[in-house]
Motif scaffolding. Sequence first.
Motif, PDB file in Angstrom:
ATOM      1  N   ILE A 103       0.746  -1.222   0.164  1.00 27.36           N
ATOM      2  CA  ILE A 103      -0.212  -0.094  -0.159  1.00 27.36           C
ATOM      3  C   ILE A 103       0.794   1.065   0.081  1.00 27.36           C
ATOM      4  O   ILE A 103       0.607   2.176  -0.802  1.00 27.36           O
ATOM      5  N   ALA A 104       1.914   1.129   0.834  1.00 25.71           N
ATOM      6  CA  ALA A 104       2.851   2.382   0.787  1.00 25.71           C
ATOM      7  C   ALA A 104       3.530   2.405  -0.567  1.00 25.71           C
ATOM      8  O   ALA A 104       3.595   3.892  -0.853  1.00 25.71           O
ATOM      9  N   LEU A 105       4.047   1.571  -0.966  1.00 29.60           N
ATOM     10  CA  LEU A 105       4.744   1.613  -2.173  1.00 29.60           C
ATOM     11  C   LEU A 105       3.727   2.159  -3.276  1.00 29.60           C
ATOM     12  O   LEU A 105       3.906   2.846  -4.259  1.00 29.60           O
ATOM     13  N   ASN A 106       2.450   1.694  -3.374  1.00 29.82           N
ATOM     14  CA  ASN A 106       1.448   1.925  -4.299  1.00 29.82           C
ATOM     15  C   ASN A 106       1.083   3.448  -4.377  1.00 29.82           C
ATOM     16  O   ASN A 106       0.738   4.089  -5.126  1.00 29.82           O
ATOM     17  N   PHE A 107       1.160   4.043  -2.945  1.00 33.92           N
ATOM     18  CA  PHE A 107       0.814   5.510  -3.221  1.00 33.92           C
ATOM     19  C   PHE A 107       2.147   6.296  -3.333  1.00 33.92           C
ATOM     20  O   PHE A 107       2.028   7.273  -4.227  1.00 33.92           O
ATOM     21  N   PHE A 108       3.489   5.863  -2.746  1.00 32.65           N
ATOM     22  CA  PHE A 108       4.526   6.882  -3.123  1.00 32.65           C
ATOM     23  C   PHE A 108       5.161   6.599  -4.633  1.00 32.65           C
ATOM     24  O   PHE A 108       5.498   7.763  -5.209  1.00 32.65           O
ATOM     25  N   PHE A 130       2.131  13.178   3.833  1.00 31.36           N
ATOM     26  CA  PHE A 130       1.539  12.389   5.154  1.00 31.36           C
ATOM     27  C   PHE A 130      -0.049  12.378   5.121  1.00 31.36           C
ATOM     28  O   PHE A 130      -0.543  11.328   5.386  1.00 31.36           O
ATOM     29  N   GLN A 131      -0.563  13.556   4.876  1.00 28.80           N
ATOM     30  CA  GLN A 131      -2.014  13.716   5.021  1.00 28.80           C
ATOM     31  C   GLN A 131      -2.692  13.076   3.736  1.00 28.80           C
ATOM     32  O   GLN A 131      -3.715  12.538   3.961  1.00 28.80           O
ATOM     33  N   GLN A 132      -1.890  13.230   2.569  1.00 26.17           N
ATOM     34  CA  GLN A 132      -2.693  12.544   1.536  1.00 26.17           C
ATOM     35  C   GLN A 132      -2.537  10.926   1.640  1.00 26.17           C
ATOM     36  O   GLN A 132      -3.506  10.345   1.333  1.00 26.17           O
ATOM     37  N   PHE A 133      -1.556  10.425   2.394  1.00 25.71           N
ATOM     38  CA  PHE A 133      -1.363   9.115   2.508  1.00 25.71           C
ATOM     39  C   PHE A 133      -2.322   8.617   3.440  1.00 25.71           C
ATOM     40  O   PHE A 133      -2.966   7.568   3.274  1.00 25.71           O
ATOM     41  N   ILE A 134      -2.552   9.350   4.554  1.00 23.48           N
ATOM     42  CA  ILE A 134      -3.692   8.870   5.426  1.00 23.48           C
ATOM     43  C   ILE A 134      -5.028   8.776   4.912  1.00 23.48           C
ATOM     44  O   ILE A 134      -5.857   7.897   5.155  1.00 23.48           O
ATOM     45  N   TYR A 178      -3.044   9.953 -10.700  1.00 22.98           N
ATOM     46  CA  TYR A 178      -2.669   9.029  -9.538  1.00 22.98           C
ATOM     47  C   TYR A 178      -3.786   8.206  -8.991  1.00 22.98           C
ATOM     48  O   TYR A 178      -3.493   7.142  -8.727  1.00 22.98           O
ATOM     49  N   PRO A 179      -5.224   8.707  -9.123  1.00 24.55           N
ATOM     50  CA  PRO A 179      -5.915   7.767  -8.409  1.00 24.55           C
ATOM     51  C   PRO A 179      -6.297   6.464  -9.342  1.00 24.55           C
ATOM     52  O   PRO A 179      -6.182   5.521  -8.826  1.00 24.55           O
ATOM     53  N   LEU A 180      -5.977   6.473 -10.753  1.00 29.04           N
ATOM     54  CA  LEU A 180      -6.291   5.145 -11.461  1.00 29.04           C
ATOM     55  C   LEU A 180      -5.156   4.539 -11.229  1.00 29.04           C
ATOM     56  O   LEU A 180      -5.261   3.228 -11.305  1.00 29.04           O
ATOM     57  N   ILE A 181      -3.747   5.058 -11.407  1.00 30.74           N
ATOM     58  CA  ILE A 181      -2.650   4.246 -10.979  1.00 30.74           C
ATOM     59  C   ILE A 181      -2.637   3.739  -9.881  1.00 30.74           C
ATOM     60  O   ILE A 181      -2.304   2.384  -9.596  1.00 30.74           O
ATOM     61  N   GLN A 182      -3.134   4.164  -8.544  1.00 30.81           N
ATOM     62  CA  GLN A 182      -3.258   3.872  -7.401  1.00 30.81           C
ATOM     63  C   GLN A 182      -4.077   2.375  -7.385  1.00 30.81           C
ATOM     64  O   GLN A 182      -3.793   1.380  -6.908  1.00 30.81           O
ATOM     65  N   GLY A 183      -5.289   2.835  -7.983  1.00 28.91           N
ATOM     66  CA  GLY A 183      -6.271   1.661  -7.995  1.00 28.91           C
ATOM     67  C   GLY A 183      -5.783   0.493  -8.662  1.00 28.91           C
ATOM     68  O   GLY A 183      -6.167  -0.730  -8.239  1.00 28.91           O
ATOM     69  N   LEU A 206      -3.274  -1.433  -6.771  1.00 31.94           N
ATOM     70  CA  LEU A 206      -3.872  -1.930  -5.547  1.00 31.94           C
ATOM     71  C   LEU A 206      -4.680  -3.370  -5.828  1.00 31.94           C
ATOM     72  O   LEU A 206      -4.365  -4.409  -5.253  1.00 31.94           O
ATOM     73  N   ILE A 207      -5.120  -3.158  -7.032  1.00 30.92           N
ATOM     74  CA  ILE A 207      -5.780  -4.620  -7.531  1.00 30.92           C
ATOM     75  C   ILE A 207      -4.746  -5.744  -7.794  1.00 30.92           C
ATOM     76  O   ILE A 207      -4.839  -6.729  -7.290  1.00 30.92           O
ATOM     77  N   MET A 208      -3.796  -5.256  -8.554  1.00 32.03           N
ATOM     78  CA  MET A 208      -2.599  -6.158  -8.853  1.00 32.03           C
ATOM     79  C   MET A 208      -2.024  -6.703  -7.400  1.00 32.03           C
ATOM     80  O   MET A 208      -1.712  -7.905  -7.453  1.00 32.03           O
TER      81      MET A 208
END
Length: 329
Positions: free
Chosen positions: A19-24, A69-73, A292-297, A300-302
Amino acid sequence: MRYALTRLSFYIVAFIIAIALNFFLPRMMPGDPIQSFIGRLVQNGGAVTPETIAAIEALYGYSSSTPLFQQFIGYVGSIFSGEWGVSTRFFQPVTDVLGRASMWTLLLVGLNILISYTVTTFAGIYVAWKRGSKRDGIITIASVVISSIPGVVMALVLYFIFASHLEWFPTGYAYDPKLDPEFSWEWISSVLYHLILPLSAMVLLGLGGVMGMRSNMINQLGEDYIVMGWAKGVEDKKVMLSYGARNAMLPMITSFAMSIGMVFGGSLIIEIIFNYPGLGQVIFQAMMSRDYPLIQGYLLIMTIMVLTANFVADMLLFLLDPRLRGQLN
């Protein structure tokens, strides 16, 4: 139960790290999704004011001024709430975009896994049993040569020969655009027709698994219990399938789970080349527009698919291999 809980705790930790890697990772890419959207807006003659930028940031839930950090939370909270945000590329909820695309990718990858592992498993068993024969040499060399071809090259060769030059197959889409998606033979046959080339490319690239199964089977044929089976007069077919193949398939289960990520990664290239509307095509467009939202999604699915496949493989190995159960006793 203890084994299952131990493995589950491991995958939970892996999921948290993922999850952390998916975000950063997307945020390490140059560019900004809002600026990319504003750039397209300006190109189309739209007016950009501070109020417009504020409205766009509010719509997509992203602001470069918000601390990371707020974005990550907020991102972690959105994962479990099901609110994955709005795509800045398609202007639709991320779950809707990924839901439509994942249907085609799961069809392509699912059929590829089913065909590839069925073919490679039985072909590996056969050539190991017939090792040293002409058929063994032909099948082994062919599988090594074909699987050594890069995925991009394999896909491009099939595309230019059979789609572009001979025009035997379509050059894109999941089905004929003239048809309405409905459960009819005309639509289903169109889907299968458009699936042939990308599926063929993926299956051919997976033929290297023949060598893995062949090696496992040959190792098993030298074990004492195989020799004992022959000495007791057990028929060859039963020795091959019930004795040798059953144990030779155990390492294949592990390699199958580990290859899930590579299969999905390979489908990304295949889908782009064949213009197939799956997750690969979607994530390519998302990266080009810094969505970003689509890449993160997508990531996350993968992540969920790969971790789930590995957990299921661990459970299957535990059930099929008595040596693992014996270690826990």
